[in-house]
Write an enzyme that holds these catalytic residues in place. Sequence first.
Site, PDB file in Angstrom:
ATOM      1  N   ILE A 202      82.468  43.055 101.340  1.00 52.63           N
ATOM      2  CA  ILE A 202      83.564  43.965 100.997  1.00 52.63           C
ATOM      3  C   ILE A 202      83.423  44.454  99.557  1.00 52.63           C
ATOM      4  O   ILE A 202      83.002  43.715  98.671  1.00 52.63           O
ATOM      5  CB  ILE A 202      84.951  43.308 101.253  1.00 52.63           C
ATOM      6  CG1 ILE A 202      86.077  44.312 101.004  1.00 52.63           C
ATOM      7  CG2 ILE A 202      85.110  42.027 100.472  1.00 52.63           C
ATOM      8  CD1 ILE A 202      87.429  43.888 101.539  1.00 52.63           C
ATOM      9  N   CYS A 203      83.746  45.716  99.371  1.00 51.57           N
ATOM     10  CA  CYS A 203      83.848  46.357  98.062  1.00 51.57           C
ATOM     11  C   CYS A 203      82.502  46.411  97.331  1.00 51.57           C
ATOM     12  O   CYS A 203      81.624  47.139  97.727  1.00 51.57           O
ATOM     13  CB  CYS A 203      84.931  45.655  97.237  1.00 51.57           C
ATOM     14  SG  CYS A 203      85.610  46.655  95.907  1.00 51.57           S
ATOM     15  N   HIS A 204      82.329  45.607  96.271  1.00 51.37           N
ATOM     16  CA  HIS A 204      81.085  45.578  95.498  1.00 51.37           C
ATOM     17  C   HIS A 204      80.064  44.590  96.062  1.00 51.37           C
ATOM     18  O   HIS A 204      78.970  44.455  95.518  1.00 51.37           O
ATOM     19  CB  HIS A 204      81.371  45.206  94.036  1.00 51.37           C
ATOM     20  CG  HIS A 204      81.979  46.304  93.238  1.00 51.37           C
ATOM     21  ND1 HIS A 204      83.323  46.613  93.306  1.00 51.37           N
ATOM     22  CD2 HIS A 204      81.436  47.174  92.350  1.00 51.37           C
ATOM     23  CE1 HIS A 204      83.575  47.618  92.479  1.00 51.37           C
ATOM     24  NE2 HIS A 204      82.452  47.985  91.899  1.00 51.37           N
TER      25      HIS A 204
ATOM     26  N   ARG B 202      85.559  48.636 102.495  1.00 49.97           N
ATOM     27  CA  ARG B 202      85.496  49.347 101.211  1.00 49.97           C
ATOM     28  C   ARG B 202      86.258  48.673 100.069  1.00 49.97           C
ATOM     29  O   ARG B 202      85.708  48.498  98.991  1.00 49.97           O
ATOM     30  CB  ARG B 202      86.034  50.774 101.377  1.00 49.97           C
ATOM     31  CG  ARG B 202      85.243  51.608 102.349  1.00 49.97           C
ATOM     32  CD  ARG B 202      85.921  52.925 102.618  1.00 49.97           C
ATOM     33  NE  ARG B 202      87.248  52.685 103.213  1.00 49.97           N
ATOM     34  CZ  ARG B 202      87.958  53.582 103.859  1.00 49.97           C
ATOM     35  NH1 ARG B 202      87.497  54.811 103.985  1.00 49.97           N
ATOM     36  NH2 ARG B 202      89.131  53.289 104.371  1.00 49.97           N
TER      37      ARG B 202
END
Length: 170
Positions: free
Chosen positions: A102-104, A153
């Site tokens: 998720i995300c980074h 995201r």
Amino acid sequence: MAKIATVIHDLFEDSEFTSPKAALEAAGHEVVTIGLEAGSEVVGKKGEAKVIIDHGINEAKPEDYDALLIPGGNSPDKLRANDQMLDFTRHFSNAEKPIFSICHAPQLLVNADVLRGKDITSVKQVAVDVKNAGANFIDQAVVIDPSGLISSRTPDDLPEFNQAIVAALK
């Protein structure tokens, strides 16, 4: 039930660890933290979550785990400099075990060189990195690749992400 390795370091995105961990544990799974040093404390970037590392990467064996969770924040960028962490991550990809990103988090996957040809999403500023690593970037709340890679995201997508990762372990 499944045993999930969570690779984590200081300045992780608090909710990207605490929310999936709660969802996985509520479904009966075990979540284990893997960091650079066993017994050390890592703190989320918002200071809301503090985690004691269960196992250092030097002692962790990826074959002992059924899936890999990678929270975002600054943690993946710090972890991707560690060769043992990259090898640990590669095991899950090579064995086609579920990877929850998720995300980074894809920053760690980029350095492990495991994204070529896979469908993935991430926070917007990491999209160029995943494309350059040969992945197919798809901008949607949850992307599920046939390899077992499930990505999301941002914290806004956590409800859908948590539902997808719990379903993947049934």
